[in-house]
Scaffold this active site. Structure first.
Site, PDB file in Angstrom:
ATOM      1  N   ASN A 116       0.806  -1.232   0.000  1.00 46.75           N
ATOM      2  CA  ASN A 116       0.000   0.000   0.000  1.00 46.75           C
ATOM      3  C   ASN A 116       0.840   1.284   0.000  1.00 46.75           C
ATOM      4  OD1 ASN A 116       0.654  -0.674   2.677  1.00 46.75           O
ATOM      5  ND2 ASN A 116      -1.087   0.461   3.478  1.00 46.75           N
ATOM      6  N   GLY A 189       2.500  -5.833   7.360  1.00 38.77           N
ATOM      7  CA  GLY A 189       1.477  -6.468   6.534  1.00 38.77           C
ATOM      8  C   GLY A 189       0.269  -6.824   7.371  1.00 38.77           C
ATOM      9  N   SER A 190      -0.450  -7.823   6.922  1.00 39.27           N
ATOM     10  CA  SER A 190      -1.715  -8.170   7.583  1.00 39.27           C
ATOM     11  C   SER A 190      -1.485  -8.933   8.888  1.00 39.27           C
ATOM     12  CB  SER A 190      -2.548  -9.031   6.637  1.00 39.27           C
ATOM     13  OG  SER A 190      -1.850 -10.238   6.371  1.00 39.27           O
ATOM     14  N   GLU A 211       4.420  -4.869  12.189  1.00 38.55           N
ATOM     15  CA  GLU A 211       3.590  -3.686  11.931  1.00 38.55           C
ATOM     16  C   GLU A 211       2.354  -4.186  11.194  1.00 38.55           C
ATOM     17  OE1 GLU A 211       4.085  -0.424  12.665  1.00 38.55           O
ATOM     18  OE2 GLU A 211       6.016  -0.676  13.649  1.00 38.55           O
ATOM     19  N   CYS A 245      -2.966   1.820   6.255  1.00 43.36           N
ATOM     20  CA  CYS A 245      -3.165   0.999   7.462  1.00 43.36           C
ATOM     21  C   CYS A 245      -3.790   1.790   8.607  1.00 43.36           C
ATOM     22  CB  CYS A 245      -1.844   0.391   7.896  1.00 43.36           C
ATOM     23  SG  CYS A 245      -0.566   1.613   8.170  1.00 43.36           S
ATOM     24  N   GLU A 335     -10.901  -5.767   8.288  1.00 47.33           N
ATOM     25  CA  GLU A 335     -10.342  -4.459   7.946  1.00 47.33           C
ATOM     26  C   GLU A 335     -10.772  -4.128   6.517  1.00 47.33           C
ATOM     27  OE1 GLU A 335      -6.097  -4.694   7.758  1.00 47.33           O
ATOM     28  OE2 GLU A 335      -5.827  -2.532   7.744  1.00 47.33           O
TER      29      GLU A 335
END
Ligand code: NAD
Length: 459
Positions: A116, A189-190, A211, A245, A335
């Site tokens: 992203n 990431g996720s 993160e 995010c 999300e």
């Protein structure tokens, strides 16, 4: 594949052991070279991001290249000071001694990043890993192939592969990399993949920073300034087409404020992106067909208040407002990570708390309110990675603030000096003098026990 990855990682281990990266002037020289290279390739970076998902150039400049350059400037300016051993007060029990913290590079670092903010989220950890004296392997996202290629070109123009190496590829490449032995893993990431990375790191006791993401609430109470709140929410939500995010995931608005806020949100969307947002040059596209379908799926069975237009061929979804989804709905279970903003009204604070607590500890939280007491309560009672009162996203803009999640939104933090600390082991060293040696600590223990208790203030 595993063989060649293993060989490259082994080459980095050998290089680290030569001690070359311990030389601070060497690190600083490379960071300056990287800085010059980013400046030189800034247009190519902007073009790559546009080619990958039509990220507007302005957004690439403020949130990718210039963001990274600002961090580089800070690190280059302070690195010599940061690497110096720090003297801390000594314990009188050890007299005579001097006590120190040494910043030591971990060794060989793996950095896995998402799509992203593909440039920022790969380069930011890299520059701190290098500043702290590590070698690094970067695994950028497979969903931004153009940007990943520019990163590879940029990195290979500055670093030898045994110092910093870019490994392009998908999850399979990441899995192969995780099979290697690392001294530190930095993952962005996720939450789903974060768990996989954490498990893999645990098997080798490798320290990690994770993160991750989550559902970040944005609360608007009855005292907020509606036009200003709407403008700031629309900016934070639809930047990068909602694929941020820390973007507000959903709005919780007091019933008395809902109508006014809604009117202002629509006004702001129209004034930012025009009557036909597909024609706007300032709205990125959805990263992949799979994410486009996922987002479209989130809208089924929901009441759309505004927007909802989409174009599969262009991976375009217009800024969309959704009315009062239920707690159990799909859109409130995952999300969103796209240009869709649910609006949920609350009547009292206990309703509000129930909504926020249901989402776990988010990466970010926002509150629009002019009530100081509510602002205080919001910060004190809800746990979240970071947030802003009366605006969105701004907690990321100050390098003196830690950036990271809590609970399922992440582990550890970085930015500014904290990034340097993240990639350094803080080694504690006591240097004892030799001219005095109190005997009372040695056996046989003759000192009266009640005297030990009386000496408590010196322990
Ligand atoms: P993702 O977790 O799908 O992928 C991230 C990286 O992990 C990619 O490089 C991918 O190739 C790799 N990967 C995928 N499967 C893997 C596996 N099984 N083992 C090892 N590596 C694997 O995330 P994404 O879709 O690229 O990014 C979106 C997510 O990232 C969102 O949840 C968002 O909130 C989060 N995010 C967090 C931050 C932050 O700073 N906290 C920043 C940006 C994005």
């Amino acid at each position: 594949m595993q063989n060649s990855i293993s060989q490259q990682v082994e080459a980095q281990h050998r290089y680290f052991n030569t001690g070359q990266t311990r030389d601070v002037r060497f690190r600083k020289g490379l960071l300056k070279k990287l800085q010059a290279e980013i400046v030189r390739q800034e247009d190519a970076i902007c073009e790559a991001l546009y080619a990958d998902f039509k990220k507007p150039k302005f957004e690439t400049l403020i949130a990718e290249t210039q963001f990274v350059l600002a961090e580089l400037r800070m690190i280059i300016k302070h690195l010599e000071l940061w690497v110096k051993p720090e003297r801390v007060p000594s314990s009188i029990l050890n007299f005579p001694s001097s006590d120190w913290i040494y910043n030591e590079p971990y060794g060989n670092v793996l950095i896995i990043s998402p799509w992203n903010y593909p440039f920022q989220l790969t380069l930011l950890p890299l520059i701190s890993a290098v500043a702290a004296g590590n070698t690094a392997v970067l695994k950028p996202s497979e969903l931004t192939p153009k940007t990943s290629s520019v990163i590879q070109k940029l990195v290979s123009a500055v670093f030898e592969p045994e110092h910093v190496l870019v490994c392009q590829g998908d999850a399979e490449v990441a899995k192969s990399l995780l099979k290697e032995k690392w001294d530190y893993i930095f993952f962005t990431g996720s939450t789903r993949v974060g768990k996989i990375v954490y498990e893999s790191a645990a098997s080798q006791l490798t320290p990690v920073t994770l993160e991750l993401g989550g559902k970040s609430p944005c609360v608007v109470d009855e005292t907020a300034v509606p036009a200003q709140a709407a403008r700031r929410i629309v900016w934070g939500k639809f930047l990068n087409a909602g694929q941020t995010c820390i973007a507000p995931d959903y709005i919780l608005v007091h019933t008395q404020m809902k109508e006014q806020l809604l009117e202002e949100l629509i006004k702001s969307i129209k004034s930012f992106f025009g009557e036909n947002p597909e024609e706007s040059k300032d709205l990125a596209r959805i990263i992949s067909p799979a994410h486009f379908e996922r987002l479209k799926g989130l809208l089924s069975n929901e009441k759309i208040l505004f927007g909802g237009a989409h174009n599969c061929a262009d991976r375009f979804i217009s800024p969309t407002l959704v009315d009062e989804p239920s707690k159990g709905s799909k859109i409130m279970q995952e999300e969103i990570f796209g240009p869709i903003l649910p609006i949920i009204s609350y009547q009292n604070e206990s309703e509000l708390e129930a909504w926020i607590h249901a989402g776990g500890k988010p990466l970010a939280a926002y509150l629009f309110s002019r009530r100081k007491s509510f602002q205080k309560k919001f910060v004190r009672e809800f746990s979240f990675g970071g947030g802003t009162i009366n605006d969105t996203l701004l907690q990321i803009s100050n390098k003196n603030l830690p950036f990271g999640g809590v609970g399922k939104s992440g582990l550890g933090s970085y930015h500014g000096k904290r990034s340097f600390n993240t990639f350094s082991h803080q080694k504690a060293v006591v240097k004892r003098g030799t001219w005095l040696d109190f005997r009372f600590k040695y056996p046989p223990y003759n000192i009266p026990m009640n005297l030990i208790k009386k000496m408590k203030h010196i322990f």
